[in-house]
Motif scaffolding. Structure first.
Motif, mmCIF file in Angstrom:
data_model
loop_
_atom_site.group_PDB
_atom_site.id
_atom_site.type_symbol
_atom_site.label_atom_id
_atom_site.label_comp_id
_atom_site.label_asym_id
_atom_site.label_seq_id
_atom_site.Cartn_x
_atom_site.Cartn_y
_atom_site.Cartn_z
ATOM 1 N N PHE A 1 -13.572 -30.535 34.278
ATOM 2 C CA PHE A 1 -13.042 -29.657 35.338
ATOM 3 C C PHE A 1 -14.287 -28.545 35.403
ATOM 4 C CE2 PHE A 1 -11.332 -33.380 37.248
ATOM 5 C CZ PHE A 1 -11.223 -32.758 38.801
ATOM 6 N N ARG A 2 -13.792 -28.464 34.016
ATOM 7 C CA ARG A 2 -13.817 -26.751 33.360
ATOM 8 C C ARG A 2 -15.822 -26.915 33.574
ATOM 9 N NH1 ARG A 2 -9.436 -26.846 29.586
ATOM 10 N NH2 ARG A 2 -11.067 -27.992 28.411
ATOM 11 N N ASP A 3 -16.337 -28.487 33.103
ATOM 12 C CA ASP A 3 -17.134 -28.000 32.815
ATOM 13 C C ASP A 3 -18.125 -28.286 34.010
ATOM 14 O OD1 ASP A 3 -17.341 -28.167 29.768
ATOM 15 O OD2 ASP A 3 -17.675 -30.783 29.874
ATOM 16 N N ALA B 1 -3.210 -27.985 38.656
ATOM 17 C CA ALA B 1 -3.346 -27.493 37.420
ATOM 18 C C ALA B 1 -5.322 -27.388 36.889
ATOM 19 C CB ALA B 1 -3.526 -28.583 36.307
ATOM 20 N N ARG B 2 -6.140 -28.301 37.932
ATOM 21 C CA ARG B 2 -7.367 -28.318 38.070
ATOM 22 C C ARG B 2 -8.486 -27.421 38.126
ATOM 23 N NH1 ARG B 2 -5.509 -31.629 34.839
ATOM 24 N NH2 ARG B 2 -5.100 -30.179 33.521
ATOM 25 N N ALA B 3 -7.702 -27.173 39.602
ATOM 26 C CA ALA B 3 -7.696 -25.752 40.166
ATOM 27 C C ALA B 3 -8.170 -24.906 38.981
ATOM 28 C CB ALA B 3 -7.081 -25.777 41.486
ATOM 29 N N LEU B 4 -7.206 -24.779 38.644
ATOM 30 C CA LEU B 4 -6.474 -23.683 37.880
ATOM 31 C C LEU B 4 -7.552 -23.148 36.870
ATOM 32 C CD1 LEU B 4 -2.566 -23.259 37.899
ATOM 33 C CD2 LEU B 4 -3.969 -21.097 38.941
ATOM 34 N N ASP B 5 -7.532 -24.813 35.533
ATOM 35 C CA ASP B 5 -8.388 -24.629 34.932
ATOM 36 C C ASP B 5 -10.049 -24.399 35.231
ATOM 37 O OD1 ASP B 5 -6.577 -26.182 33.002
ATOM 38 O OD2 ASP B 5 -7.080 -27.565 33.882
ATOM 39 N N SER B 6 -10.050 -24.845 36.749
ATOM 40 C CA SER B 6 -11.663 -24.190 36.827
ATOM 41 C C SER B 6 -11.641 -23.423 37.235
ATOM 42 C CB SER B 6 -12.564 -25.746 37.464
ATOM 43 O OG SER B 6 -11.200 -25.505 38.805
ATOM 44 N N THR B 7 -11.004 -22.848 37.888
ATOM 45 C CA THR B 7 -10.403 -21.155 38.986
ATOM 46 C C THR B 7 -11.790 -22.038 40.152
ATOM 47 O OG1 THR B 7 -11.712 -20.354 37.402
ATOM 48 C CG2 THR B 7 -9.485 -19.603 37.557
ATOM 49 N N SER B 8 -11.616 -23.295 40.546
ATOM 50 C CA SER B 8 -12.190 -24.062 42.040
ATOM 51 C C SER B 8 -11.445 -24.343 42.568
ATOM 52 C CB SER B 8 -13.421 -24.826 41.517
ATOM 53 O OG SER B 8 -14.451 -23.912 40.524
ATOM 54 N N TRP B 9 -12.133 -23.930 44.238
ATOM 55 C CA TRP B 9 -11.695 -24.985 45.097
ATOM 56 C C TRP B 9 -11.435 -26.241 44.491
ATOM 57 C CZ3 TRP B 9 -9.076 -22.939 49.318
ATOM 58 C CH2 TRP B 9 -9.317 -21.558 49.328
ATOM 59 N N GLY C 1 -6.595 -24.219 46.296
ATOM 60 C CA GLY C 1 -7.186 -22.974 46.138
ATOM 61 C C GLY C 1 -7.625 -22.411 44.810
ATOM 62 N N PRO C 2 -8.645 -21.424 44.205
ATOM 63 C CA PRO C 2 -8.560 -21.547 43.366
ATOM 64 C C PRO C 2 -7.717 -20.923 41.960
ATOM 65 C CG PRO C 2 -10.029 -19.874 44.301
ATOM 66 C CD PRO C 2 -9.456 -20.693 45.123
ATOM 67 N N THR C 3 -6.489 -20.834 42.532
ATOM 68 C CA THR C 3 -5.657 -19.581 42.463
ATOM 69 C C THR C 3 -4.101 -20.635 42.185
ATOM 70 O OG1 THR C 3 -4.825 -18.484 43.693
ATOM 71 C CG2 THR C 3 -5.407 -17.531 42.674
ATOM 72 N N GLY C 4 -4.666 -21.649 42.139
ATOM 73 C CA GLY C 4 -3.443 -22.962 42.078
ATOM 74 C C GLY C 4 -2.828 -23.235 44.138
ATOM 75 N N ARG C 5 -2.957 -22.006 44.535
ATOM 76 C CA ARG C 5 -2.253 -22.700 46.272
ATOM 77 C C ARG C 5 -2.676 -24.018 46.335
ATOM 78 N NH1 ARG C 5 -1.760 -16.738 49.505
ATOM 79 N NH2 ARG C 5 -4.157 -18.355 49.938
ATOM 80 N N ARG C 6 -1.937 -24.670 47.738
ATOM 81 C CA ARG C 6 -2.474 -25.990 48.084
ATOM 82 C C ARG C 6 -1.940 -25.239 49.344
ATOM 83 N NH1 ARG C 6 -1.361 -29.334 45.415
ATOM 84 N NH2 ARG C 6 -1.305 -31.376 46.168
#
Length: 267
Positions: A160-162, A193-201, A232-237
């Motif tokens: 996810f970071r990649d 966690a993957r949203a937070l790792d990648s700061t992505s949707w 969301g990219p900050t981990g919020r559902r």
């Protein structure tokens, strides 16, 4: 960007599954979705017989049927399917393996991402029948870069970071998650966690739970637990389905990714 998640229960027949997918895609598009994501194994459910007998390449009737519909509707569709891969020997048996593929199709695009991390866990060995992929995939929808992962990939943060480093602001995750003790808890934790790792949707489309709410929490194979979600990219559902078939339509703001990456530069 308005996305649609189609949470459904696929069956054993690829023809019937194509008809079901088309019907639900039309419904999501009718609600304004421009990127529509279906589950892993949308062409044929796990535990419904040999996958190689109905596996098709991207020029087969399943993929081309979705391409024609996506072109007609002017949308991009992501849907799980299986493609012929290779032949291996396992315990004296000859196995015709498939690729576990996320089809990406729509105007100007028709390609597949092959699942990199096969589900060799919890006494299940997906690699016996599925050849692991090797390449990351991104694509563009309305100027937004979208990355692709499938189900068990979500346990591997590096992927996810990649994808984020490759420009992905949204990562779609077709899934057929197993039910059982702590499995829903793990699913919710990993998607956040993957949203937070990648700061992505994160846009995760799962198979509905066979048997629905009545069987919720009971152990099963990888045939679905429902709970498709948008994180969301900050981990919020931002949205989550239940156990039953459902369609989610949700607006994603790419500016939220820029904001998260500026304040939390983990990449």
């Amino acid at each position: 960007m308005r996305i649609g998640i189609v949470q459904l229960t696929s069956g054993e027949d690829i023809v019937g599954n194509l008809a079901l997918a088309k019907d639900k895609i039309r419904e999501a598009a009718g609600r304004g979705a421009r990127l529509i994501v279906l589950p892993e194994a949308a062409s044929q459910s796990f535990d419904s017989g040999r996958l190689d007998t109905q596996a098709q390449d991207l020029d087969g009737t399943y993929a081309t049927g979705l391409r024609e519909l996506a072109g007609e509707l002017g949308v991009t569709v992501v849907a799980g399917m299986f493609r012929p891969a290779d032949t291996v020997e396992r315990d004296g048996k000859t196995l015709h393996r498939v690729s576990n593929t996320a089809l990406v199709t729509g105007p100007g695009i028709h390609l597949g991402y092959d699942k990199i991390h096969t589900f060799d866990a919890f006494d299940y060995r997906e690699s016996d029948t599925v050849r692991p992929g090797t390449e990351l995939v991104t694509f563009e929808v309305e100027g937004v870069t979208v990355g692709v992962a499938i189900c068990y990939d979500i346990r591997f943060p590096g992927q996810f970071r990649d994808l984020a480093r490759a420009g992905a602001q949204v990562i779609v995750v077709p899934t057929s998650w197993a039910d059982g003790p702590e499995k829903l808890y793990q699913w919710r934790t990993l998607t956040a966690a993957r949203a937070l790792d990648s700061t992505s949707w994160i846009v995760a489309a799962g198979q509905a739970r066979p048997g629905g709410q009545e069987l919720a929490g009971q152990s099963s194979g990888p045939t679905g637990i429902g709970h498709s979600c948008v994180v969301g990219p900050t981990g919020r559902r931002e949205a989550e389905a239940g156990y039953e078939p459902e369609i989610i339509v949700c607006d994603l703001d790419p500016a939220e990714v820029d904001k998260a990456r500026k304040s939390l530069p983990v990449l």
